[in-house]
Design a protein around this motif. Structure first.
Motif, PDB file in Angstrom:
ATOM      1  N   THR A 118       0.766  -1.158  -0.044  1.00 22.80           N
ATOM      2  CA  THR A 118       0.114   0.105   0.082  1.00 22.80           C
ATOM      3  C   THR A 118       0.946   1.178   0.097  1.00 22.80           C
ATOM      4  OG1 THR A 118      -1.715  -1.325   1.162  1.00 22.80           O
ATOM      5  CG2 THR A 118      -1.781   1.159   1.237  1.00 22.80           C
ATOM      6  N   ALA A 119       1.919   1.144   0.619  1.00 25.96           N
ATOM      7  CA  ALA A 119       2.980   2.280   0.683  1.00 25.96           C
ATOM      8  C   ALA A 119       4.003   2.576  -0.458  1.00 25.96           C
ATOM      9  CB  ALA A 119       3.495   2.148   2.275  1.00 25.96           C
ATOM     10  N   GLY A 120       3.867   1.645  -1.451  1.00 29.27           N
ATOM     11  CA  GLY A 120       4.973   1.829  -2.393  1.00 29.27           C
ATOM     12  C   GLY A 120       6.324   1.158  -1.774  1.00 29.27           C
ATOM     13  N   GLY A 121       6.183   0.350  -0.952  1.00 28.20           N
ATOM     14  CA  GLY A 121       7.319  -0.086  -0.162  1.00 28.20           C
ATOM     15  C   GLY A 121       7.969   0.614   0.817  1.00 28.20           C
ATOM     16  N   LEU A 122       7.488   1.857   0.936  1.00 27.05           N
ATOM     17  CA  LEU A 122       8.265   2.773   2.054  1.00 27.05           C
ATOM     18  C   LEU A 122       7.917   2.083   3.474  1.00 27.05           C
ATOM     19  CD1 LEU A 122       7.494   6.000   0.255  1.00 27.05           C
ATOM     20  CD2 LEU A 122       9.362   4.938  -0.060  1.00 27.05           C
ATOM     21  N   ASP A 123       8.762   2.827   4.288  1.00 27.85           N
ATOM     22  CA  ASP A 123       8.325   2.556   5.583  1.00 27.85           C
ATOM     23  C   ASP A 123       7.489   3.633   6.369  1.00 27.85           C
ATOM     24  OD1 ASP A 123      10.356   4.210   5.816  1.00 27.85           O
ATOM     25  OD2 ASP A 123      11.923   3.177   6.990  1.00 27.85           O
ATOM     26  N   THR A 124       7.019   4.527   5.677  1.00 25.35           N
ATOM     27  CA  THR A 124       6.014   5.731   6.130  1.00 25.35           C
ATOM     28  C   THR A 124       4.826   5.386   5.341  1.00 25.35           C
ATOM     29  OG1 THR A 124       6.996   7.198   4.160  1.00 25.35           O
ATOM     30  CG2 THR A 124       7.852   7.422   6.555  1.00 25.35           C
ATOM     31  N   ILE A 125       3.942   6.098   5.877  1.00 26.97           N
ATOM     32  CA  ILE A 125       2.353   5.891   5.323  1.00 26.97           C
ATOM     33  C   ILE A 125       1.785   7.314   5.452  1.00 26.97           C
ATOM     34  CG2 ILE A 125       1.370   5.446   7.260  1.00 26.97           C
ATOM     35  CD1 ILE A 125       0.270   3.752   4.044  1.00 26.97           C
TER      36      ILE A 125
END
Ligand code: AMP
Ligand code: MG
Length: 343
Positions: free
Chosen positions: A110-117
């Motif tokens: 959902t987050a395009g693989g990032l560790d932020t949202i």
């Protein structure tokens, strides 16, 4: 796939439950928000998130915004802090998205693989009613095919999404017409990743410091990675090339008066009488930036329907709401600015 299209104006309409049911079983529902139409799916379900990318033709490294019914629901999906709640108190529900560290309840897909949202709490009554009825966080990017101008009315949604989603809720025209302001929170510092209706000055009423990410008004250097993956080069773009005219009022008007017949002019209302015989799409009064923001994306789509070979528009100012318009128009124009005073 057959797309069910429902016209809904009442947030208590019972058919919102049908839309909620589609979301709960992993389907796709387009719904109106106060900014632009969103293409929604269950943010916790990675297959549903992947279906969003497929429907939009969007690269899967471009993260999605999750929509919650109450600001405090962000707690379930992100690491919040005092400044998040200060922002929420002033701007939520409303057109502000905050980037926070992601909790594992939201899959990386959902987050395009990032560790932020990215979290947003919309104010549109139908969006709110849908999130509450579905009882889940709704991941929703703008409901356009990737790269195209965001849809601000149901006809523009249908043009891009009919046959690609389970349901489209037609809730009329979006009030703001540009996507939400995105701010990344790093302790007490905000980094503006995308300007929107919540302006920098408004953010500064809450945050001690707001930096504007370079890609908001500048051009990224080749190979430079944007802080926000959606800041790629050409975006929000019509099929015809868009050229932004910079220069004094009279010089721009004169240029427009001499523009070739195959061009479409996005002009100010005050200029209509001086541009008779030209193909015009008036976007509002010179000083009415809110109206211009609301008109921008639908005008770009209309220019394509009218088979424009080239579109000319005014370069907007960069202060207040102007910054959001400037940012979108610069991308739609692939940074093509023509200075007409020098000629
Ligand atoms: P859209 O949903 O079409 O308005 O696009 C959402 C945009 O939000 C993306 O293109 C990104 O630029 C931005 N975004 C979403 N999540 C993040 C994140 N975790 N970090 C930085 N930018 C984000
Ligand atoms: Mg978008």
């Amino acid at each position: 796939m057959t797309t069910e299209i429902l016209k809904i104006n009442d947030p208590n309409d019972r058919r919102i439950e049908n839309a909620a049911e589609i979301l709960r079983r992993g389907g796709l529902v387009v719904f109106p928000t106060e900014t632009v139409y969103g293409l929604g799916a269950d943010a916790r379900n990675k297959a549903a998130a992947q279906a969003i990318y497929a429907a939009k033709g969007r690269p899967s490294d471009n993260p999605l915004i999750i929509h919650v019914a109450r600001a405090e629901d962000a707690e379930l999906y992100a690491e919040t802090n005092k400044y998040y709640y200060d922002l929420a108190k002033k701007f939520m529900p409303g057109p502000l998205t905050v980037i926070l560290p992601r909790k594992s309840s939201i899959p990386p897909e959902t987050a395009g693989g990032l560790d932020t949202i990215a979290v947003r709490c919309p104010s549109h009554p139908i969006a709110r009613s849908l999130i509450t009825a579905a009882n889940l966080p709704i991941a929703a990017p703008s409901a356009n095919l990737s790269g195209r101008p965001s849809p601000t009315n149901a006809d523009d949604v249908i043009a891009d999404m009919n046959g690609r989603v389970d349901m489209i809720i037609d809730g009329g025209e979006c009030e703001i017409g540009l996507e939400s302001t995105i701010v990344k929170l790093e302790e007490d510092r905000g980094i503006l990743l995308r300007p929107g209706a919540v302006t920098v000055d408004a953010l500064l009423c809450v945050l001690p410091k707001v930096d504007i990410a370079p890609a908001v008004i500048g051009k990224l250097a080749e190979n430079e990675l944007p802080l926000s993956p959606g800041m790629k080069y050409r975006h929000y773009a019509p099929d015809a090339p868009l050229v932004l005219l910079d220069g004094e009022e009279n010089a721009v008007l004169q240029f427009m008066q001499n523009a070739p017949q195959n061009s479409i002019l996005l002009c100010y209302d005050e200029e209509i009488s001086s541009l008779s015989g030209k193909r015009l799409l008036p976007v509002g009064k010179r000083n009415d930036l809110a109206k211009q923001a609301k008109a921008l994306f639908s005008s770009l789509r209309e220019a394509d329907r009218l088979n424009a070979e080239i579109i000319y528009a005014h370069l907007p100012p960069t202060d207040g709401l102007g910054l959001a318009l400037y940012n979108r128009m610069l991308r739609a124009a692939a940074h093509t600015i023509k200075n007409v005073s020098e000629e």
